[in-house]
Design an enzyme around this catalytic site. Structure first.
Site, short mmCIF file in Angstrom:
data_model
loop_
_atom_site.label_atom_id
_atom_site.label_comp_id
_atom_site.label_asym_id
_atom_site.label_seq_id
_atom_site.Cartn_x
_atom_site.Cartn_y
_atom_site.Cartn_z
N HIS A 1 -4.28 -9.01 6.26
CA HIS A 1 -4.65 -7.69 5.75
C HIS A 1 -5.42 -7.92 4.45
O HIS A 1 -5.57 -9.06 4.01
CB HIS A 1 -3.36 -6.89 5.52
N HIS B 1 0.85 -1.19 0.00
CA HIS B 1 0.00 0.00 0.00
C HIS B 1 0.89 1.24 0.00
O HIS B 1 1.98 1.24 0.58
CB HIS B 1 -0.92 0.01 1.23
N ASP C 1 1.00 4.01 1.57
CA ASP C 1 1.52 4.58 2.83
C ASP C 1 2.69 3.78 3.40
O ASP C 1 3.27 4.16 4.41
CB ASP C 1 0.38 4.72 3.87
ZN LIG Z 1 -2.31 -1.37 4.39
#
Ligand SMILES: [Zn+2]
Length: 233
Positions: free
Chosen positions: A138, A63, A65
């Site tokens: 996740h 991801h 971030d």
């Molecule tokens: Zn994530």
């Protein structure tokens, strides 16, 4: 010896005084970075641990971030004079993401070696720490990291004094090498104590609780575990 620096703890929302999640680890003069969101290099600069000795970047998942800071950081590491290869660890798909980000960081004076890791895989960092990963829970493939570092036996300064070993030679014995004092040889075993238990730490982010993570982090000395809540929590 292992130093751990939390560069950011802001999960996916960077604030002026709380950057995105990232952790820097130092052992044996080698640096390893865990996750590299936007602005990670700015935080690294604040703490003056340097860039040239960054030997590894361990990504939990892909991801933005956690990875968007990579191209800028790779450039800064180049500007710091690094020529030795850097290793990037991450889940399957890491190679494609690194290749994509490197379109805007194409020329570097060092190699970038990507290692995609699967559940249970092991690897070794330059500073001597042994790494192991487990799958986190996740929305996308995500790795939780554990590092184990051996410790040298404790040095006994009283015994060293008794044997007449000059202080400048203490570090040689601590490294496990014999020294010569007044014609005689002193062996490390004469001034080193019992073998000490190693140090273990773990970096876990963006996961629901899982049995695999519980197994991975069991017995660690330091657990860095970050999570955000779902709306209905
Ligand atoms: Zn994530």
């Amino acid at each position: 010896m292992i130093d751990v620096l939390l560069l950011g703890t802001g999960a996916m929302v960077p604030l002026p005084d709380r950057p995105l999640s990232s952790l820097l680890m130092r052992s044996g003069g080698s640096l390893a970075l865990f996750d590299c969101g936007e602005g990670t290099q700015v935080q690294m600069r604040k703490f003056h641990w340097g860039f040239r000795r960054l030997d590894a970047i361990c990504l939990s998942h892909l991801h933005a971030d956690h990875v968007a800071g990579l191209p800028g950081l790779l450039h800064t590491v180049a500007n710091a004079g690094r020529t030795a290869p850097i290793r990037i660890y991450g889940p399957p798909g890491t190679r494609a993401v690194v290749d994509g980000l490197r379109v805007i960081a194409a020329w570097l004076p060092y190699g970038v070696e990507v290692h995609e890791l699967l559940d249970g895989d092991r690897f070794e960092l330059v500073g001597g720490a042994r790494g192991r990963v487990r799958d986190a829970d996740h929305r996308v493939p995500c790795l939780a990291y554990r590092l184990d570092l051996d410790r040298e036996p404790a040095f006994d300064p009283v015994r060293a004094e008794e044997l007449g070993v000059p202080r400048p030679l203490w570090s040689v014995l601590q490294r496990g090498e014999p020294v010569t004092v007044e014609g005689g040889t002193i062996q490390p075993i004469q001034v080193l104590g019992e073998r000490r238990q190693g140090i273990a730490c773990a970096y876990v982010t963006d996961t629901r609780p899982s049995e695999a993570i519980r197994e991975l982090v069991h017995g660690v000395d330091l657990l860095v575990s970050e999570a955000t809540y779902a709306h209905d929590d």
